[in-house]
Design a protein around this motif. Structure first.
Motif, PDB file in Angstrom:
ATOM      1  N   MET A   1       0.793  -1.222   0.000  1.00 38.32           N
ATOM      2  CA  MET A   1       0.000   0.000   0.000  1.00 38.32           C
ATOM      3  C   MET A   1       0.829   1.278   0.000  1.00 38.32           C
ATOM      4  SD  MET A   1      -3.048   1.219  -0.155  1.00 38.32           S
ATOM      5  CE  MET A   1      -4.211  -0.039   0.376  1.00 38.32           C
ATOM      6  N   TRP A   2       1.877   1.340   0.815  1.00 37.99           N
ATOM      7  CA  TRP A   2       2.573   2.618   1.001  1.00 37.99           C
ATOM      8  C   TRP A   2       3.972   2.626   0.396  1.00 37.99           C
ATOM      9  CZ3 TRP A   2      -1.346   5.301   2.535  1.00 37.99           C
ATOM     10  CH2 TRP A   2      -2.298   4.734   3.379  1.00 37.99           C
ATOM     11  N   GLN A   3       4.280   1.648  -0.433  1.00 40.48           N
ATOM     12  CA  GLN A   3       5.624   1.546  -0.979  1.00 40.48           C
ATOM     13  C   GLN A   3       5.877   2.621  -2.036  1.00 40.48           C
ATOM     14  OE1 GLN A   3       7.774  -0.471   0.402  1.00 40.48           O
ATOM     15  NE2 GLN A   3       6.193  -1.337   1.716  1.00 40.48           N
ATOM     16  N   THR A   4       7.117   3.113  -2.098  1.00 42.80           N
ATOM     17  CA  THR A   4       7.483   4.144  -3.076  1.00 42.80           C
ATOM     18  C   THR A   4       7.947   3.537  -4.387  1.00 42.80           C
ATOM     19  OG1 THR A   4       9.717   4.213  -2.129  1.00 42.80           O
ATOM     20  CG2 THR A   4       8.113   5.794  -1.289  1.00 42.80           C
ATOM     21  N   GLN A   5       8.168   2.227  -4.418  1.00 45.15           N
ATOM     22  CA  GLN A   5       8.467   1.517  -5.655  1.00 45.15           C
ATOM     23  C   GLN A   5       7.331   0.557  -5.958  1.00 45.15           C
ATOM     24  OE1 GLN A   5      12.369  -0.173  -4.563  1.00 45.15           O
ATOM     25  NE2 GLN A   5      13.195   0.936  -6.318  1.00 45.15           N
ATOM     26  N   GLU A   6       7.117   0.312  -7.261  1.00 40.27           N
ATOM     27  CA  GLU A   6       6.043  -0.600  -7.624  1.00 40.27           C
ATOM     28  C   GLU A   6       6.459  -2.035  -7.316  1.00 40.27           C
ATOM     29  OE1 GLU A   6       3.583  -1.634 -11.654  1.00 40.27           O
ATOM     30  OE2 GLU A   6       3.736   0.457 -11.026  1.00 40.27           O
ATOM     31  N   ARG A   7       5.558  -2.757  -6.697  1.00 38.31           N
ATOM     32  CA  ARG A   7       5.798  -4.161  -6.342  1.00 38.31           C
ATOM     33  C   ARG A   7       4.669  -5.020  -6.894  1.00 38.31           C
ATOM     34  NH1 ARG A   7       8.028  -4.813  -0.201  1.00 38.31           N
ATOM     35  NH2 ARG A   7       9.813  -3.405  -0.360  1.00 38.31           N
TER      36      ARG A   7
END
Length: 243
Positions: A129-135
């Motif tokens: 949800m809060w990641q700065t890179q796409e996962r």
């Protein structure tokens, strides 16, 4: 609103705590929510708590940044560089932000039942949800939709990631899952699917048909929101999964 006033000096209808009780937290402005955390103490040139909340948002929004996006990742030490924000206020804000993140997520275990997009989003929140890179991740389920595990397949840049159907199905089979939910995040906060998202979903649903491993849904998460592609597209009608 007069910044020189204390909250106690405001009419009852304008006091953040009273307004929250009357209209609910979701109807308050961000500055009002911060004001409730800060209480009635004053700082930054004797601003009221509401005024200080607005001032904090202005400082976080410097350089055309989105204030809430900055607030989600800021440390107490960084907050304390804002005039009027000392250790007590900084730690209160940081604790509230972290609590908000945790309230949205569940801790997956072997008894967790994933029977709705809401449940899937909650299980995925901590990792996506809060990641700065796409996962790109997969929720591994058994025949009763019990959660067997969660696996992050790939981590991309701030704007894109790569996930190949071969890698995804390899993980599903390796974990002994009988069905799966795939998911990825959009660091921009938009949860609208791209053409690439639609294309990958179609490939995976075709693979699910061939391998008899149903893909139950594809979720896109970001900035506290999510979208279920199964709910907003007709792809599952084109490629039924037998789930």
């Amino acid at each position: 609103m007069n910044y020189s006033l204390r909250i106690a000096d405001l009419p009852t209808t304008e006091r953040p705590r009273e307004r929250l009780l009357q209209v609910g937290a979701k109807n308050l402005a961000t500055a009002e929510l911060i004001a409730i955390l800060l209480g009635t103490g004053q700082g930054a040139g004797k601003l009221s708590a509401v005024g200080l909340g607005q001032y904090i948002l202005q400082q976080l929004g410097a350089d055309k940044r989105e204030p809430l996006a900055v607030l989600r990742e800021i440390s107490p030490q960084e907050l304390m560089t804002i005039p009027g924000v000392g250790p007590a206020k900084a730690t209160t804000i940081a604790a509230a932000v972290e609590l908000g993140k945790r309230a949205f997520q569940i801790r997956p275990n072997e008894r967790t039942i994933i029977d709705s997009p809401d449940a899937a989003a909650a299980a995925l929140s901590q990792d996506l949800m809060w990641q700065t890179q796409e996962r790109f991740a997969v929720l591994l389920l058994d025949v009763k939709n019990q959660l067997l595990g969660l696996k992050v397949i790939t981590i991309g840049t701030a704007t894109e990631t790569l996930a190949h159907p071969r890698e995804i199905f390899r993980e599903i089979i390796r974990q002994g899952a009988t069905r799966a939910i795939i998911a990825h995040n959009h660091p921009t906060g938009s949860v609208e699917p791209s053409e690439e998202d639609i294309s990958l979903t179609e490939q995976l649903l075709q693979g699910g048909q061939t391998l008899d491993l149903p893909i139950v849904d594809h979720l896109i998460l970001g900035d506290g929101n999510y979208q279920s592609l199964r709910q907003i597209t007709k792809i599952w009608n084109q490629f039924p999964q037998g789930d």
